[in-house]
Design a protein around this motif. Sequence first.
Motif, mmCIF file in Angstrom:
data_model
loop_
_atom_site.group_PDB
_atom_site.id
_atom_site.type_symbol
_atom_site.label_atom_id
_atom_site.label_comp_id
_atom_site.label_asym_id
_atom_site.label_seq_id
_atom_site.Cartn_x
_atom_site.Cartn_y
_atom_site.Cartn_z
ATOM 1 N N VAL A 169 30.187 18.296 42.533
ATOM 2 C CA VAL A 169 30.856 19.564 41.732
ATOM 3 C C VAL A 169 30.537 19.685 40.318
ATOM 4 O O VAL A 169 30.302 18.726 39.746
ATOM 5 N N ARG A 170 29.990 20.862 40.085
ATOM 6 C CA ARG A 170 29.794 21.232 38.716
ATOM 7 C C ARG A 170 29.994 22.693 38.204
ATOM 8 O O ARG A 170 30.356 23.410 39.071
ATOM 9 N N GLY A 171 29.929 22.540 37.044
ATOM 10 C CA GLY A 171 30.407 24.265 36.463
ATOM 11 C C GLY A 171 31.663 23.927 35.601
ATOM 12 O O GLY A 171 32.272 23.151 36.396
ATOM 13 N N ALA A 212 34.044 11.646 32.732
ATOM 14 C CA ALA A 212 33.004 11.914 33.729
ATOM 15 C C ALA A 212 31.892 12.685 33.064
ATOM 16 O O ALA A 212 30.670 12.236 33.393
ATOM 17 N N ARG A 213 32.055 13.799 32.320
ATOM 18 C CA ARG A 213 31.075 14.686 31.614
ATOM 19 C C ARG A 213 31.438 15.225 30.476
ATOM 20 O O ARG A 213 32.557 15.602 30.325
ATOM 21 N N PRO A 214 30.802 15.018 29.417
ATOM 22 C CA PRO A 214 31.390 15.243 27.997
ATOM 23 C C PRO A 214 31.289 16.596 27.519
ATOM 24 O O PRO A 214 31.889 16.870 26.648
ATOM 25 N N CYS A 263 17.735 23.275 38.367
ATOM 26 C CA CYS A 263 17.619 24.674 39.001
ATOM 27 C C CYS A 263 18.680 25.124 39.750
ATOM 28 O O CYS A 263 18.910 25.946 40.903
ATOM 29 N N GLN A 264 19.801 25.111 38.968
ATOM 30 C CA GLN A 264 21.148 25.992 39.436
ATOM 31 C C GLN A 264 21.254 27.331 39.839
ATOM 32 O O GLN A 264 21.698 27.882 40.670
ATOM 33 N N GLY A 265 20.197 27.926 38.808
ATOM 34 C CA GLY A 265 19.834 29.446 39.023
ATOM 35 C C GLY A 265 19.240 29.620 40.452
ATOM 36 O O GLY A 265 19.647 30.628 41.091
ATOM 37 N N SER A 274 29.770 29.599 29.921
ATOM 38 C CA SER A 274 29.813 28.579 28.626
ATOM 39 C C SER A 274 30.606 27.416 29.294
ATOM 40 O O SER A 274 31.467 27.554 30.131
ATOM 41 N N ASP A 275 30.352 26.357 28.733
ATOM 42 C CA ASP A 275 30.893 25.131 28.959
ATOM 43 C C ASP A 275 31.895 24.696 27.917
ATOM 44 O O ASP A 275 32.790 24.043 28.186
ATOM 45 N N ARG A 276 31.817 25.286 26.659
ATOM 46 C CA ARG A 276 32.560 24.971 25.488
ATOM 47 C C ARG A 276 32.216 26.258 24.421
ATOM 48 O O ARG A 276 31.288 26.301 24.038
ATOM 49 N N ALA A 335 28.378 26.581 23.684
ATOM 50 C CA ALA A 335 27.543 25.609 24.276
ATOM 51 C C ALA A 335 27.441 26.072 25.976
ATOM 52 O O ALA A 335 28.478 26.420 26.624
ATOM 53 N N ASN A 336 26.213 26.027 26.087
ATOM 54 C CA ASN A 336 25.742 26.521 27.786
ATOM 55 C C ASN A 336 24.870 25.606 28.205
ATOM 56 O O ASN A 336 24.065 24.963 27.514
ATOM 57 N N LYS A 337 24.450 25.664 29.425
ATOM 58 C CA LYS A 337 23.266 25.024 30.050
ATOM 59 C C LYS A 337 21.947 25.111 28.958
ATOM 60 O O LYS A 337 21.530 26.355 28.347
ATOM 61 N N ILE A 338 21.362 24.039 28.954
ATOM 62 C CA ILE A 338 19.942 24.093 28.257
ATOM 63 C C ILE A 338 19.135 25.297 28.542
ATOM 64 O O ILE A 338 18.973 25.654 29.898
HETATM 65 O O1 MRU Z 1 25.509 20.954 34.517
HETATM 66 P P1 MRU Z 1 26.260 22.109 35.142
HETATM 67 O O2 MRU Z 1 25.723 22.658 36.306
HETATM 68 O O3 MRU Z 1 27.776 21.764 35.401
HETATM 69 O O4 MRU Z 1 26.330 23.221 33.863
HETATM 70 C C1 MRU Z 1 27.028 24.557 34.106
HETATM 71 C C2 MRU Z 1 26.424 25.373 32.982
HETATM 72 O O5 MRU Z 1 26.004 25.029 32.154
HETATM 73 C C3 MRU Z 1 26.533 26.919 33.375
HETATM 74 O O6 MRU Z 1 25.420 27.581 32.726
HETATM 75 C C4 MRU Z 1 27.578 27.828 33.165
HETATM 76 O O7 MRU Z 1 27.348 28.704 32.594
HETATM 77 C C5 MRU Z 1 28.795 27.159 32.587
HETATM 78 S S1 MRU Z 1 29.947 26.655 33.749
HETATM 79 C C6 MRU Z 1 30.630 28.073 33.977
#
Ligand code: MRU
Length: 367
Positions: free
Chosen positions: A56-58, A99-101, A204-206, A245-247, A256-259
């Motif tokens: 599970v991610r996101g 689990a994930r920071p 490659c989540q996109g 965004s993640d934060r 902060a969002n995906k690289i």
């Molecule tokens: O590493 P992931 O797949 O958990 O990261 C998710 C993201 O960064 C997505 O870009 C998303 O925009 C943020 S989660 C809603």
Amino acid sequence: MNVKIRNKTRHYRTVSFDAAANAVVLIEQRLLPHRFELVRTRDFRETTAAIRDMVVRGAGAIGAAAAYGLAQGARAFRGAGLAAFERHVEKVFKTLKEARPTAVDPLNALIEVRRKMAAGQTIAERQAIALAAAEHFADEDVAHCEAIGRHGAKLIRTGTRVLTHCNAGWLAFVDVGTATAPMYAAQAAGRKFHVFCDETRPRCQGASLTAWELAQQGIAHEVIADNAAGFLMSRGEVDLVIVGSDRTLGRTGEVANKIGTYTKAVLANRHDIPFYVAIPFSTIDWDMKSGHSIPIEERHADETLGAWGVTRLGRREYVRVANPTSGARNPGFDVTPPELITGIITPAGIFKPRELWRNRARLGGPR
Ligand code: MRU
């Protein structure tokens, strides 16, 4: 989300809970788009591993998984006495938190569930409150995404060409998604538009997840190599960028969002293309004072040095792409400054990034 598999359509949530089995139920995202499978984690350690290993991610989805994981851990307590129960809950909390920071949603979810639990007088009461609080977090996640869709839909007209990065869709939340919510609302309003999905190396989540979601939803889209976005923008082929965004820092408006998000924001700015970020309240960090303090997850070098895919025979395999003797850096996220962001789409409306703090009371923030 409605998922169509072998001509049958069913509604699923990305994360849910089976109370009778005390199990968290997850869509196994590492197998998508090639196989759709549900998995069950039987205890909080398995739930933590599922978050860490990206079953599970996101941000919203791992927030809900953490909330359910805390309830799951609390409900599994077999000792005696409130003090021992609280020590156990603290251990569960800490394990899930680590689990994930980078994403703040799990931390916000865990804090909220534990805060509500304190109202229970007995272990049994606290266990019941924990599950109700986790369910509430999951339901609110869905409601927030729907509200984001209502506010963001006006950005997308018939003919708009939208670029999105990574996956901030159904699969990244309990349902609906954030960056995708305005797309789904615009589709429901009868508009026809086109979405470019950045492939989003290295995982490659996109290409795998967003493209699968949009295909399920019947929205016109194309996957592009991450490096193609600048070219398309320079040719006038992108009208709008929406990411998740993640934060997001409530005090500064940094995201902060995906690289790769920062790169897209710079490019959008250069080409005068509006750049929006869509977030529920649980993605806002009201405490942190600078984007430099955001813990950026560094993942295994193998992700950068190779790729996962499916062979012609349907077997999922990892192939090495890079030179065999080379190492790699693999930061999972980057930070986009507020001056590159046109607006933040929230469940309470669209704000300039620097307006978040002033509007904190409307955005679920501190008084
Ligand atoms: O590493 P992931 O797949 O958990 O990261 C998710 C993201 O960064 C997505 O870009 C998303 O925009 C943020 S989660 C809603």
